[in-house]
Scaffold this motif. Structure first.
Motif, PDB file in Angstrom:
ATOM      1  N   VAL A   1      -4.612  -1.291  -4.283  1.00  0.00           N
ATOM      2  CA  VAL A   1      -5.478  -0.214  -3.825  1.00  0.00           C
ATOM      3  C   VAL A   1      -6.540   0.066  -4.883  1.00  0.00           C
ATOM      4  O   VAL A   1      -6.234   0.151  -6.083  1.00  0.00           O
ATOM      5  CB  VAL A   1      -4.658   1.054  -3.529  1.00  0.00           C
ATOM      6  CG1 VAL A   1      -5.568   2.212  -3.107  1.00  0.00           C
ATOM      7  CG2 VAL A   1      -3.620   0.776  -2.435  1.00  0.00           C
TER       8      VAL A   1
ATOM      9  N   SER B   1      -4.479   8.753   6.993  1.00  0.00           N
ATOM     10  CA  SER B   1      -5.308   7.564   6.798  1.00  0.00           C
ATOM     11  C   SER B   1      -4.463   6.298   6.842  1.00  0.00           C
ATOM     12  O   SER B   1      -4.893   5.267   7.371  1.00  0.00           O
ATOM     13  CB  SER B   1      -6.054   7.649   5.465  1.00  0.00           C
ATOM     14  OG  SER B   1      -6.883   8.786   5.413  1.00  0.00           O
ATOM     15  N   PHE B   2      -3.261   6.378   6.298  1.00  0.00           N
ATOM     16  CA  PHE B   2      -2.359   5.228   6.317  1.00  0.00           C
ATOM     17  C   PHE B   2      -1.956   4.893   7.756  1.00  0.00           C
ATOM     18  O   PHE B   2      -1.816   3.714   8.103  1.00  0.00           O
ATOM     19  CB  PHE B   2      -1.121   5.528   5.478  1.00  0.00           C
ATOM     20  CG  PHE B   2      -0.175   4.366   5.348  1.00  0.00           C
ATOM     21  CD1 PHE B   2      -0.506   3.261   4.585  1.00  0.00           C
ATOM     22  CD2 PHE B   2       1.055   4.384   5.992  1.00  0.00           C
ATOM     23  CE1 PHE B   2       0.366   2.181   4.456  1.00  0.00           C
ATOM     24  CE2 PHE B   2       1.933   3.314   5.869  1.00  0.00           C
ATOM     25  CZ  PHE B   2       1.587   2.213   5.108  1.00  0.00           C
TER      26      PHE B   2
ATOM     27  N   VAL C   1       0.833  -1.197   0.000  1.00  0.00           N
ATOM     28  CA  VAL C   1       0.000   0.000   0.000  1.00  0.00           C
ATOM     29  C   VAL C   1       0.871   1.251   0.000  1.00  0.00           C
ATOM     30  O   VAL C   1       0.580   2.225  -0.713  1.00  0.00           O
ATOM     31  CB  VAL C   1      -0.963  -0.005   1.204  1.00  0.00           C
ATOM     32  CG1 VAL C   1      -1.744   1.304   1.277  1.00  0.00           C
ATOM     33  CG2 VAL C   1      -1.932  -1.185   1.112  1.00  0.00           C
TER      34      VAL C   1
ATOM     35  N   HIS D   1      -5.384  10.155  -2.956  1.00  0.00           N
ATOM     36  CA  HIS D   1      -6.444   9.151  -3.044  1.00  0.00           C
ATOM     37  C   HIS D   1      -7.673   9.558  -2.238  1.00  0.00           C
ATOM     38  O   HIS D   1      -8.800   9.441  -2.677  1.00  0.00           O
ATOM     39  CB  HIS D   1      -5.916   7.799  -2.540  1.00  0.00           C
ATOM     40  CG  HIS D   1      -6.870   6.670  -2.716  1.00  0.00           C
ATOM     41  ND1 HIS D   1      -7.943   6.464  -1.859  1.00  0.00           N
ATOM     42  CD2 HIS D   1      -6.933   5.671  -3.639  1.00  0.00           C
ATOM     43  CE1 HIS D   1      -8.614   5.393  -2.256  1.00  0.00           C
ATOM     44  NE2 HIS D   1      -8.028   4.895  -3.334  1.00  0.00           N
TER      45      HIS D   1
ATOM     46  N   ASP E   1      -3.575  11.582   3.114  1.00  0.00           N
ATOM     47  CA  ASP E   1      -3.423  10.148   2.851  1.00  0.00           C
ATOM     48  C   ASP E   1      -2.501   9.505   3.873  1.00  0.00           C
ATOM     49  O   ASP E   1      -2.708   8.354   4.277  1.00  0.00           O
ATOM     50  CB  ASP E   1      -2.859   9.924   1.443  1.00  0.00           C
ATOM     51  CG  ASP E   1      -3.902  10.016   0.343  1.00  0.00           C
ATOM     52  OD1 ASP E   1      -5.113  10.053   0.660  1.00  0.00           O
ATOM     53  OD2 ASP E   1      -3.507  10.056  -0.841  1.00  0.00           O
TER      54      ASP E   1
ATOM     55  N   ILE F   1      -8.705  -1.997  -0.064  1.00  0.00           N
ATOM     56  CA  ILE F   1      -7.467  -2.709  -0.385  1.00  0.00           C
ATOM     57  C   ILE F   1      -7.834  -4.148  -0.717  1.00  0.00           C
ATOM     58  O   ILE F   1      -8.342  -4.894   0.124  1.00  0.00           O
ATOM     59  CB  ILE F   1      -6.472  -2.653   0.779  1.00  0.00           C
ATOM     60  CG1 ILE F   1      -6.073  -1.200   1.046  1.00  0.00           C
ATOM     61  CG2 ILE F   1      -5.242  -3.498   0.492  1.00  0.00           C
ATOM     62  CD1 ILE F   1      -5.345  -0.984   2.336  1.00  0.00           C
TER      63      ILE F   1
ATOM     64  N   ILE G   1       0.676   4.322  -2.805  1.00  0.00           N
ATOM     65  CA  ILE G   1       0.377   5.722  -2.488  1.00  0.00           C
ATOM     66  C   ILE G   1       1.559   6.614  -2.841  1.00  0.00           C
ATOM     67  O   ILE G   1       1.386   7.738  -3.329  1.00  0.00           O
ATOM     68  CB  ILE G   1      -0.008   5.878  -1.003  1.00  0.00           C
ATOM     69  CG1 ILE G   1      -1.146   4.930  -0.637  1.00  0.00           C
ATOM     70  CG2 ILE G   1      -0.446   7.314  -0.733  1.00  0.00           C
ATOM     71  CD1 ILE G   1      -1.470   4.906   0.846  1.00  0.00           C
TER      72      ILE G   1
ATOM     73  N   ILE H   1      -8.142   6.071   1.653  1.00  0.00           N
ATOM     74  CA  ILE H   1      -7.349   4.900   2.000  1.00  0.00           C
ATOM     75  C   ILE H   1      -7.984   4.220   3.197  1.00  0.00           C
ATOM     76  O   ILE H   1      -8.138   4.815   4.270  1.00  0.00           O
ATOM     77  CB  ILE H   1      -5.892   5.307   2.341  1.00  0.00           C
ATOM     78  CG1 ILE H   1      -5.215   5.939   1.127  1.00  0.00           C
ATOM     79  CG2 ILE H   1      -5.101   4.098   2.842  1.00  0.00           C
ATOM     80  CD1 ILE H   1      -5.073   5.029  -0.061  1.00  0.00           C
ATOM     81  N   LYS H   2      -8.395   2.970   3.028  1.00  0.00           N
ATOM     82  CA  LYS H   2      -9.004   2.197   4.114  1.00  0.00           C
ATOM     83  C   LYS H   2      -8.940   0.714   3.766  1.00  0.00           C
ATOM     84  O   LYS H   2      -8.733   0.342   2.599  1.00  0.00           O
ATOM     85  CB  LYS H   2     -10.447   2.634   4.342  1.00  0.00           C
ATOM     86  CG  LYS H   2     -11.365   2.480   3.139  1.00  0.00           C
ATOM     87  CD  LYS H   2     -12.769   2.982   3.460  1.00  0.00           C
ATOM     88  CE  LYS H   2     -13.706   2.862   2.258  1.00  0.00           C
ATOM     89  NZ  LYS H   2     -15.074   3.346   2.569  1.00  0.00           N
TER      90      LYS H   2
END
Length: 438
Positions: free
Chosen positions: A274, A322-323, A239, A256, A319, A264, A243, A259-260
């Motif tokens: 992704v 979120s990562f 991932v 993006h 992002d 994925i 990204i 991202i969740k």
């Protein structure tokens, strides 16, 4: 040795590659990428981050507005060409009409399928989905239903059909965003785009079929087995590559914005891809001095950057935030918001970071994982990276490129921790690449 993370944007003449994920190159043995040095470098900042950390979650886990539902360097291992054909670019920019699209025609698909390169018809879509038979349906999302289909040349695809009953403006925006983004990108860890169609009240997007479900399904053990921490670390690396590619290695970088774990997808050999670019936005043009994009908040509750929520200023660091939530999700197995838990454990990232700062990281490890020394070491280092990603201010968060470097070094360190007597490769990627080629 040249770092495999040395930035270099791809030109339109760069050769297109889709390399297999390989084990760490010798460059990762360098102290430059040592997690121990990374950890010590950031240890002094942990207490400062911790002081401001407690207050950041009040806004960041609030559901978005009602209309807002819901790689690297010069090494070929981390890069995939951002080049698309002129026909592909034109396909994503055509004017609206009663019938338009890019084809996945069963009769004229080219051997080397460029993203969205040939035309198809609604009749073909009906044929390969058996008139959207419920038996072919594999998922349902905010955009609409997803169907598995097999073309006459044997290619298995996923057909996304937009909702008709909710033909609102935001769905049209998401549709355009997704096809424009997918037509510009190609990377091993992004779902591949085959085509789209817009005809009367039908909106169709066709992408590669990824057969092993979503990461969230595997964390919930829906498929009957537990993902070990080795596989989870590999997924995080995949991932991070995807990204970083979006942020750095295409002509006009992309954020993006969603991202969740449910976006994925996993292949049969647990490569991560992704998906879902409906919320994607072009990143600010740094050459012009822009630092952010001012835009309405979109994303998913639990993963949203609190600074973006407060200021409506979107950057690549959203992002990254979120990562960070995703990293916590990977090691704990929990969803970002767990309503069934008591209040102090309800927001998973807040609970996990508090335990980590207090020196009790092992208590947040997914109980289905073994508490062996290698897992404990990986857990602490992954949580430290997550803490950096979850910093309240975007300037304090690492880049996605840096996240990928740290994750690589974590994997290297863990491999070295495993004894020869009970050696079980912490990363099975090298075995997969020799026995299964995508």
């Amino acid at each position: 040795m040249t770092s495999p993370y040395t930035p270099r944007r791809r030109s339109s003449s760069d050769h297109r590659t889709r390399p297999e994920r390989a084990p760490p190159s010798p460059g990762y043995a360098s102290s430059e990428f040592s997690t121990s040095s990374t950890v010590s470098a950031h240890r002094n900042s942990v207490s400062a981050v911790a002081k401001s950390f407690a207050g950041i979650f009040a806004g960041c886990f609030s559901p978005p507005d009602s209309d807002n539902s819901k790689s690297l360097g010069d090494s070929e291992e981390f890069k995939s060409s951002s080049t698309v054909s002129n026909a592909s670019r034109a396909g994503s920019q055509r004017g609206h009409g009663s019938k338009r699209g890019t084809s996945i025609s069963s009769y004229n698909i080219l051997p080397a399928k460029e993203p969205g390169s040939v035309e198809f018809t609604m009749e073909e879509i009906f044929r390969v989905t058996r008139n959207f038979s419920p038996s072919f349906k594999i998922g349902q999302g905010g955009f609409g239903a997803v169907y598995r289909a097999k073309l006459l040349d044997g290619t298995v695809v996923a057909v996304k059909r937009a909702k008709k009953s909710v033909y609102e403006k935001h769905l049209g925006v998401e549709f355009q965003s997704e096809i424009q983004t997918l037509s510009r990108v190609e990377h091993l860890n992004l779902v591949k785009f085959f085509g789209y169609l817009e005809q009367e009240d039908e909106r169709i997007i066709v992408v590669e079929y990824v057969p092993n479900g979503t990461l969230r399904e595997h964390l919930d053990c829906i498929h009957g087995s537990v993902l070990d921490l080795a596989a989870r670390l590999d997924i995080a690396i995949d991932v991070s590559h995807a990204i970083t590619y979006l942020h750095m290695y295409i002509d006009h970088p992309i954020i993006h914005r969603d991202i969740k774990s449910s976006n994925i997808l996993l292949t049969e050999n647990f490569r991560a891809k992704v998906a879902d670019f409906g919320f994607a936005r072009q990143a600010p043009d740094s050459d012009s001095g822009m630092t952010h994009v001012s835009t309405q908040v979109k994303g998913t509750a639990g993963y949203l950057d609190p600074e973006y929520l407060k200021t409506y200023q979107l950057t690549e660091k959203s992002d990254v935030y979120s990562f960070g939530v995703l990293l916590v999700e990977l090691v704990t197995g929990r969803r970002p918001i767990e309503p069934k838990f008591e209040l102090k454990e309800r927001i998973t990232a807040r609970w996990a970071m508090k335990r980590f700062i207090e020196g009790d990281a092992i208590s947040v490890l997914d109980p289905r994982l073994d508490q062996i020394a290698a897992n404990t070491l990986a857990l602490e280092k992954i949580l430290e990276l997550a803490l950096q990603c979850l910093a309240p201010r975007r300037q304090s968060r690492p880049t996605m490129k840096r996240c990928a470097e740290i994750l690589w070094s974590i994997r290297k360190d863990i491999r070295e921790q495993l004894s020869a007597s009970n050696f079980r490769s912490f990363s099975t990627s090298s075995q997969r690449s020799t026995s299964l080629k995508e």
